[in-house]
Design an enzyme around this catalytic site. Structure first.
Site, short mmCIF file in Angstrom:
data_model
loop_
_atom_site.label_atom_id
_atom_site.label_comp_id
_atom_site.label_asym_id
_atom_site.label_seq_id
_atom_site.Cartn_x
_atom_site.Cartn_y
_atom_site.Cartn_z
N GLY A 85 11.23 2.30 -18.60
CA GLY A 85 12.66 2.24 -18.90
C GLY A 85 13.54 2.30 -17.67
CG HIS A 137 7.01 -3.08 0.03
ND1 HIS A 137 5.77 -2.47 0.15
CD2 HIS A 137 7.57 -2.54 -1.09
CE1 HIS A 137 5.59 -1.63 -0.85
NE2 HIS A 137 6.67 -1.64 -1.61
CG HIS A 177 13.85 -10.75 0.76
ND1 HIS A 177 12.56 -11.21 0.90
CD2 HIS A 177 13.89 -10.07 -0.42
CE1 HIS A 177 11.84 -10.84 -0.14
NE2 HIS A 177 12.62 -10.15 -0.96
CG ASN A 228 7.04 2.82 -3.23
OD1 ASN A 228 6.01 3.47 -3.41
ND2 ASN A 228 8.05 2.84 -4.06
CB THR A 229 7.01 7.27 0.26
OG1 THR A 229 8.40 7.50 0.48
CG2 THR A 229 6.41 6.61 1.49
NE ARG A 230 3.42 5.06 -5.90
CZ ARG A 230 3.01 4.27 -4.93
NH1 ARG A 230 3.85 3.88 -3.98
NH2 ARG A 230 1.76 3.85 -4.89
CG ASN A 287 19.13 -0.56 -13.15
OD1 ASN A 287 19.12 -1.37 -12.24
ND2 ASN A 287 20.12 -0.46 -14.01
CG HIS A 321 -0.96 -3.23 11.73
ND1 HIS A 321 -1.71 -2.81 10.66
CD2 HIS A 321 -0.43 -4.44 11.39
CE1 HIS A 321 -1.66 -3.74 9.71
NE2 HIS A 321 -0.89 -4.73 10.13
#
Length: 286
Positions: A269, A120, A110, A122-124, A271, A153
């Site tokens: 669970g 934003h 922000h 995110n990679t996982r 944080n 883009h």
């Protein structure tokens, strides 16, 4: 204390190295603005009934508050255990066996100047009875500049191009559909890409989908700092700041009501401070 196989260790190591490079670049931007802001890192252990510290894995929460980045969080985590029965059925491959492994990086920034877009990324990599990659990145400007939207883009399109001519189009549409606030009837930003369940049934599929995930992370690290530097010195008015704060309220609504990552973290669970680092430091509803 989690035992990792080669695929899990490879993914974890890369997510952590990407975190290091992103944080270093963001600190460099702060220094260019005359700020001495730096990331503060807080390690955490996954908490669940019956687990000793470290047995369920954990992560590191990284947060910086500065002159350019009003609040930016860059988190990495590697966790394992079992989903609760009522949640397992909603997770890919966990319906019959609730065991899971997950490792990844999650970032939300922000910005102090409303001319600089929030972002934003995110990679996982997850494993149940199946294994897959997911992730994406999306741009969230309170004040949109077509130049920034097009550049963002274009860089993601280039990252996807080696993996097929239709990949960017499919993932951009996925982001358009996902980053939408139904109760407001608006999108939360100007999109990007989103993908999930890129399954890794063998080493060849793991390598290909890991390469795509790496390409997304590298694209983000390339383009977002360019956009920040282009806009961070622009003057802004009180009215523009007010519009930014109201827009942030919409962002908070999405993350608290619809965001999958928030739900996953709370159900496994994670944080609490790391999960909710996506929320803006200030917002308004008016």
């Amino acid at each position: 204390m989690i035992s990792l196989d080669p695929q899990q260790q490879t993914a974890r190591s890369w997510f952590e190295s990407l975190r290091d490079r992103i944080c270093a670049e963001f600190e460099k931007i702060e220094a260019e603005a005359g700020s001495d802001a730096r990331f503060a890192y807080t390690p955490w252990d996954r908490e669940a009934e019956g687990l000793e510290p470290g047995e369920g894995g954990g992560g590191v929460r990284g947060v910086m508050t500065g002159q350019v980045f009003e609040k930016v969080g860059v988190n990495v985590s590697t966790v394992a255990g079992e989903f609760a029965p009522d949640f397992a059925g909603s997770i890919h491959g966990a319906g019959d066996d609730p065991s899971f492994f997950a490792t990844g990086i999650s970032l939300v920034a922000h910005m102090a100047n409303p001319h600089v877009p929030a972002v934003h990324m995110n990679t996982r990599f997850l494993a149940t009875t199946k294994r897959w990659f997911g992730g994406g990145a999306d741009l969230n400007p309170p004040i949109e500049y077509a130049e920034d939207t097009d550049a963002f883009h274009a860089r993601l399109r280039a990252a996807c191009a080696p993996f097929g001519p239709d990949v960017y189009g499919r993932y951009a549409k996925w982001a358009e559909d996902y980053f939408y606030i139904p109760h407001r009837g608006v999108h939360r930003g100007v999109g990007g890409i989103f993908y999930d369940h890129l399954e890794c049934g063998d080493d060849a599929e793991f390598d290909r989908n890991f390469q795509l995930t790496q390409a997304v992370g590298e694209a983000f690290l390339d383009i977002f700092p360019q956009i920040v530097r282009r806009r961070m010195g622009l003057p802004f008015t009180e009215a523009e700041r007010e519009a930014q704060l109201i827009w942030r309220g919409r962002y908070a609504e999405f993350n608290l009501v619809y965001d999958r990552g928030t739900l996953f973290g709370l159900k496994t669970g994670g944080n609490i401070d790391a999960i909710l680092m996506s929320l803006p430091p200030l917002a308004k509803w008016s």
